[in-house]
Every structure is written in structure tokens, then in C-alpha cells.
Motif scaffolding. Structure first.
Motif, PDB file in Angstrom:
ATOM      1  N   ALA A  98       0.825  -1.212   0.000  1.00  0.00           N
ATOM      2  CA  ALA A  98       0.000   0.000   0.000  1.00  0.00           C
ATOM      3  C   ALA A  98       0.859   1.262   0.000  1.00  0.00           C
ATOM      4  N   LEU A  99       2.084   1.148  -0.449  1.00  0.00           N
ATOM      5  CA  LEU A  99       2.922   2.347  -0.578  1.00  0.00           C
ATOM      6  C   LEU A  99       3.929   2.161  -1.706  1.00  0.00           C
ATOM      7  N   GLN A 100       4.297   3.283  -2.306  1.00  0.00           N
ATOM      8  CA  GLN A 100       5.373   3.237  -3.295  1.00  0.00           C
ATOM      9  C   GLN A 100       6.515   4.134  -2.807  1.00  0.00           C
ATOM     10  N   CYS A 101       6.393   5.455  -2.980  1.00  0.00           N
ATOM     11  CA  CYS A 101       7.470   6.309  -2.475  1.00  0.00           C
ATOM     12  C   CYS A 101       7.422   6.411  -0.964  1.00  0.00           C
ATOM     13  N   GLY A 102       6.219   6.254  -0.373  1.00  0.00           N
ATOM     14  CA  GLY A 102       6.089   6.249   1.072  1.00  0.00           C
ATOM     15  C   GLY A 102       5.944   7.605   1.734  1.00  0.00           C
ATOM     16  N   PHE A 103       5.918   8.659   0.933  1.00  0.00           N
ATOM     17  CA  PHE A 103       5.858   9.998   1.533  1.00  0.00           C
ATOM     18  C   PHE A 103       4.542  10.233   2.275  1.00  0.00           C
ATOM     19  N   CYS A 104       3.464   9.689   1.730  1.00  0.00           N
ATOM     20  CA  CYS A 104       2.147   9.893   2.349  1.00  0.00           C
ATOM     21  C   CYS A 104       1.894   8.910   3.477  1.00  0.00           C
ATOM     22  N   THR A 105       2.746   7.876   3.582  1.00  0.00           N
ATOM     23  CA  THR A 105       2.442   6.723   4.434  1.00  0.00           C
ATOM     24  C   THR A 105       2.355   7.049   5.930  1.00  0.00           C
ATOM     25  N   ILE A 135      -3.678  12.564   0.855  1.00  0.00           N
ATOM     26  CA  ILE A 135      -3.485  12.437  -0.583  1.00  0.00           C
ATOM     27  C   ILE A 135      -2.235  11.605  -0.875  1.00  0.00           C
ATOM     28  N   CYS A 136      -2.372  10.681  -1.811  1.00  0.00           N
ATOM     29  CA  CYS A 136      -1.254   9.848  -2.247  1.00  0.00           C
ATOM     30  C   CYS A 136      -1.078  10.050  -3.740  1.00  0.00           C
ATOM     31  N   ARG A 137       0.127  10.408  -4.137  1.00  0.00           N
ATOM     32  CA  ARG A 137       0.294  10.700  -5.563  1.00  0.00           C
ATOM     33  C   ARG A 137       0.741   9.479  -6.344  1.00  0.00           C
ATOM     34  N   CYS A 138       1.201   8.407  -5.676  1.00  0.00           N
ATOM     35  CA  CYS A 138       1.685   7.279  -6.484  1.00  0.00           C
ATOM     36  C   CYS A 138       0.933   5.963  -6.355  1.00  0.00           C
ATOM     37  N   THR A 139       0.477   5.607  -5.181  1.00  0.00           N
ATOM     38  CA  THR A 139      -0.051   4.252  -5.027  1.00  0.00           C
ATOM     39  C   THR A 139      -1.520   4.141  -5.430  1.00  0.00           C
ATOM     40  N   GLY A 140      -2.269   5.217  -5.217  1.00  0.00           N
ATOM     41  CA  GLY A 140      -3.719   5.114  -5.357  1.00  0.00           C
ATOM     42  C   GLY A 140      -4.267   4.626  -4.041  1.00  0.00           C
TER      43      GLY A 140
HETATM   44  S1  FES Z   1       3.184   6.310  -1.814  1.00  0.00           S
HETATM   45 FE1  FES Z   1       4.009   8.068  -2.787  1.00  0.00          FE
HETATM   46  S2  FES Z   1       2.602   9.581  -2.175  1.00  0.00           S
HETATM   47 FE2  FES Z   1       1.655   7.823  -1.491  1.00  0.00          FE
END
Ligand code: FES
Ligand SMILES: Cc1cc2nc3c(=O)[nH]c(=O)nc-3n(C[C@H](O)[C@H](O)[C@H](O)COP(=O)(O)OP(=O)(O)OC[C@H]3O[C@@H](n4cnc5c(N)ncnc54)[C@H](O)[C@@H]3O)c2cc1C
Ligand code: FES
Lengths: 162, 297
Positions: A98-105, A135-140
């Protein structure tokens, strides 16, 4: 000087730091206390990356002044795992990617914790509305919502008297 | 934002003295969800921020004489959790709870929503329809004023420079009463109202309307009380003629602008439609049916 000593409880530990009326709680957490798990996405309340729990309420740390933390109990992402044991939410976020870049995590995890603290059995709709400010810009959001639903089920299982 | 002093007075008298001492450079802080955004963007440059939440009662909700006193700094989250308030004033509560995200709800107050004076402030039409009264403290004591007299234009209020909004008084509800607030936004959460409409009604036992207040938001420089729209309902049983008259009265009262969110024509049409729908939800609630509960946005 317009900065004064602020005393608060952060993740169960009493802390003291210098805070002024021009400084957000987010800046104090990151720059004074070096708790950099809480992120700044927008600084204007729109993205939820800075979500922390203050006296049991989910708030944006970017929209609270540092001196307002006086006497408050603050929970941040650094306090979510218990002595190296991941919280069921963290476990499910990893499990379900449930994460990609992890910034929103960190923000999503704290927001989800605040939800499960008051509603251990939320519907999918309740989860989606509760997290609308993150808001998450990468994972949805589908994987995030599934992870929260499954973590809720895990927590209910743990709570059951055996 | 550096060099700003923060103070947290324990009484309203201290807050007023601090405002006076700051001589125009002081700003009151409730939840900060407008003020901090403005400070960060450089639109607000206070030298002193005066946190109101240390004033006893200002962030609480209590019942008094069958009505409710909502502290000016009580958060949306607290308002949404109050059983009695939800039951008596579901329209006020749903409007308050539409403000922002869960995080914003943890802090945002009705006092801040009104005093920030955005034409699109969601709770303001609902408070106006409810007939809420502001309790205002100043250097010479307290005064009371209806909510519809506070906003005087975008970002402007009629409050004195050294006045503090303390609370909203919601009157005791007669039997068979209900209220509702609807807003139009292009998505389901986290957006600013293109149009908002609130209606509060009281019916007699057979279901005829005996009093009604209608207020619309985001279609004029301030939220408006549309007395002619309320009168259109009084004496009716919410028949098509009465509802058409309500729509016509709302459309006449609208003085919207055209922008990327909506044209003048669109906003005027939608205001009329939302007012009609809110009137029917308020009626259903007054008749004790909950099927419209939570039917916002
Ligand atoms: S995982 Fe990149 S903003 Fe949510
Ligand atoms: C992400 C986000 C989403 C938002 N969504 C919405 C929305 O959907 N609908 C909506 O209507 N608004 C929305 N807002 C705006 C804001 O949250 C609301 O207007 C909120 O109600 C402001 O309340 P507050 O307590 O945070 O006010 P503050 O920021 O503390 O104060 C706002 C203003 O009012 C003054 N003030 C505050 N309290 C008093 C008082 N008691 N007496 C006199 N003056 C006072 C302050 O000095 C300041 O000028 C949103 C904001 C953010 C950041
Ligand atoms: S950084 Fe606080 S909401 Fe985006």
C-alpha cells in the motif's frame, strides 16, 4: 524573545522544546525534536502527510502552532510500532504493497490509527471518507483501503478473549 | 512567520486586553485552519497570536434552557459527536461536519468559519437558518447579535477590533421541527461550496409549515437570509406551488459571481434546486423520519 519552552508528551515520553507563534507543530516535531517521520507535503492542510494525533484527535501538524502543544499528548508515526513490533496497520501496508514512495504513508497510518481507535469495524465507505484528507500521488487508494480493512480485522482478532 | 508571539489567555478579559495592546497586530486563534494558512501565505501578518481555547467554555458545547450553547471554538469533531445536538439540529451538524477533512474537523470551529467570512463558509447558512444568536464579548461587556448580521463582505465582519465571539446560542426546538444543509461541490469531499443552501422549518401536528427560515451561501458576498423564501413555505404543506415560490424567491436573492466553479446562471439555478431539496429534507426530519439523515453533498 517570542519563543518559549513548550512541555508536551510525545509518544509517551515527556519532552521540552522551544516553540514560537510563528512555528507550526510540524516544524517543531521535525526541526526541534528531530522526529522527521511526520512529513510536510503542502503546509496548508490539504494533503494529510503531516497527520498526528493530539489528545486523541487527528490533526494536521502543519495547521497547529508549536506552543499549542503545551500539556498535550501527541502521537506520531515514530510511536506506532511497539518496541520494534510493527503495528497491524504497518504490517498490512507492507503485506498489501500500500505504498510506493512512502511519503504519504506516515500520515495515512496515523489517520488510519485514529479511525481504528474509535471504530474497530469500519465499512469501506467509512474508511474512504475518513481518509479523504490524505493524498497519495503514487499508489492510489484501493490498496490502502484494503490494508486498513484487513488491519482492522487483525486488531479485532487480537482483542478477542481466548 | 518568525518572531510571532503566541499567548494563551485564561479569561476573555485578558484576550480583549491583549487585542487592544496589540493595536491591530493581534489575531485571534481558534482552530487555525484558516489563520495558519493565511499566515503561511503571507496574507495575515500578526505580531501576536491570541489562542482562545484556554478561555473556559469557549471550546465546549452545553445545553441550556432546552437549547444549546456551542462554544465559538468547539471543533467540528466535537459537534459531530454530540448526540443531543445531532438530534435537535441535524442541519447545523451536517454543515459543520462538511468543513474539510477528518484532520480539519479535529480543529475547525464555527466561530472561525463565521469570522473568516468566506462567502462559501459551510456552517454559516445552516446557523442563519437555525436562527442562531452570537454571544460577543467586548471591553464593555457582552452583547448578542443574529449570525446573519456578522459577515459584511468577503473576509469582513461587523465585529469590533477588540471583540471576541464567545458562543452560538441555538434556541429550544418546538415539536415537529427539522433543518438541513446541502452544498454542491464538483466531487464528494474536500472542496469549496459552489452553492450552499440551508432550511429550518417547524410544522403543526398535521404537517403544515408554521415557520421557515432559508439561507443560501456562495451566491453573494456573504451568506444570505432569504426571508421571502421562508414566507413561501409558511402555511403550505410543501406542495409544488409553495416549492416553486421558494425557488423563485431564492433565485431573485442570488447575487453570485461567475468563476471557474460556476457561472452566474448555473449558481442561481443550483441555489434554487438545493433550497427546494433542503426544504424537503428539513420537512422529513420535522416529521420524525430519518431517511434523509446524512444526505449531504
Ligand atoms: S506512496 Fe508516494 S505519495 Fe503515497
Ligand atoms: C484543507 C482545508 C479544507 C477546508 N474545507 C472547508 C470547507 O469545506 N468548508 C468551509 O466552510 N471551510 C473550509 N475550510 C476553511 C476552514 O477550515 C473553516 O473556515 C474553519 O471553520 C475555520 O475555523 P478555525 O477554528 O480553524 O478558524 P481560525 O483559523 O482559528 O480563525 C479564522 C478567522 O476567524 C477569526 N476568529 C476565530 N475565532 C474567532 C472568535 N471566537 N472571535 C472572533 N474572531 C475569531 C480568526 O482571527 C481568523 O481571522 C477548509 C480549510 C482547510 C485548510
Ligand atoms: S503538510 Fe499538513 S496537510 Fe499537507
Amino acid at each position: 524573545m517570542s519563543r518559549t519552552v513548550v512541555n508536551a508528551i510525545v509518544n509517551g515520553e515527556p519532552v521540552a522544546f522551544l516553540g514560537g507563534g510563528g512555528q507550526s507543530l510540524l516544524d517543531a516535531l521535525r526541526d526541534e525534536l528531530r522526529l522527521t517521520g511526520t512529513k510536510e507535503g503542502c503546509g496548508t492542510g490539504d494533503c494529510g502527510a503531516c497527520s498526528v494525533i493530539v489528545d486523541g484527535r487527528l490533526v494536521c501538524a502543519c495547521l497547529m502552532l508549536a506552543p499549542e502543544a503545551e500539556g498535550k499528548r501527541i502521537e506520531t508515526i515514530e510511536g506506532l510500532a511497539d518496541n520494534g513490533h510493527l503495528h497491524p496497520l504497518q504490517h498490512q501496508f507492507l503485506e498489501q504493497a500500500a505504498l510506493q514512495c512512502g511519503f504519504c504513508t506516515p500520515g495515512l497510518l496515523m489517520a488510519s490509527k485514529a479511525l481504528l481507535d474509535r471504530n474497530p469495524d469500519p465499512t469501506e465507505t467509512e474508511v474512504r471518507y475518513w481518509l479523504a484528507g490524505n493524498i497519495c500521488r503514487c499508489t492510489g487508494y484501493d490498496k490502502v483501503v484494503r490494508a486498513v480493512m484487513d488491519a482492522a480485522a487483525d486488531l479485532r482478532q487480537e482483542e478477542k478473549p481466548r | 512567520m518568525s518572531g510571532v508571539e503566541y499567548i494563551s489567555p485564561g479569561t476573555v478579559a485578558e484576550a480583549i486586553s491583549a487585542l487592544q495592546a496589540a493595536g491591530g497586530n493581534g489575531r485571534l486563534l481558534a482552530g487555525g485552519t484558516d489563520l495558519l494558512v493565511q499566515m503561511r501565505g503571507g496574507r495575515a501578518k500578526p505580531k501576536v497570536v491570541i489562542d482562545l481555547k484556554g478561555i473556559p467554555g469557549i471550546a465546549a458545547i452545553r445545553e441550556e434552557a432546552g437549547g444549546f450553547i456551542i462554544g465559538a471554538a468547539a471543533s467540528g469533531a466535537l459537534i459531530g459527536e454530540h448526540e443531543g445536538l445531532r438530534k435537535a439540529w441535524p442541519g447545523v451538524v451536517e454543515a459543520a461536519n462538511l468543513i474539510g477533512s477528518t484532520q480539519v474537523q479535529g480543529r475547525a470551529s464555527l466561530g472561525g468559519n463565521l469570522c473568516n467570512a468566506s462567502p462559501a463558509a459551510d456552517s454559516v447558512p445552516a446557523l442563519i437558518a437555525a436562527g442562531a444568536i452570537c454571544v460577543i464579548a467586548g471591553p464593555n461587556g457582552q452583547r448578542e447579535a443574529p449570525v446573519e448580521t456578522i459577515q459584511s463582505g468577503p473576509g469582513k465582519t461587523t465585529l469590533g477590533k477588540d471583540e471576541v465571539l464567545m458562543a452560538f446560542k441555538l434556541p429550544k426546538r418546538p415539536a415537529h421541527s427539522g433543518d438541513a444543509y446541502l452544498r454542491l461541490i464538483p466531487r464528494t469531499e474536500m472542496d469549496i461550496a459552489v452553492v450552499g443552501a440551508a432550511v429550518s422549518v417547524t410544522l403543526d401536528a398535521p404537517g403544515k409549515c408554521i415557520s421557515a427560515r432559508v439561507s443560501i451561501g456562495a451566491v453573494a458576498p456573504t451568506a444570505l437570509l432569504v426571508e421571502t423564501a421562508g414566507s413561501a413555505l409558511v402555511g403550505s404543506s410543501f406542495d409544488d406551488v409553495a416549492l416553486a415560490n421558494l425557488e423563485a424567491a431564492v433565485a431573485v436573492a442570488c447575487k453570485p459571481i461567475s468563476d471557474k466553479r460556476g457561472t452566474i446562471e448555473y449558481r442561481t439555478k443550483v441555489a434554487a434546486v438545493l433550497a427546494r431539496r433542503a426544504a424537503l429534507i428539513a420537512r422529513d426530519r420535522a416529521q420524525g423520519s430519518d431517511r434523509a439523515q446524512g444526505a449531504a453533498s
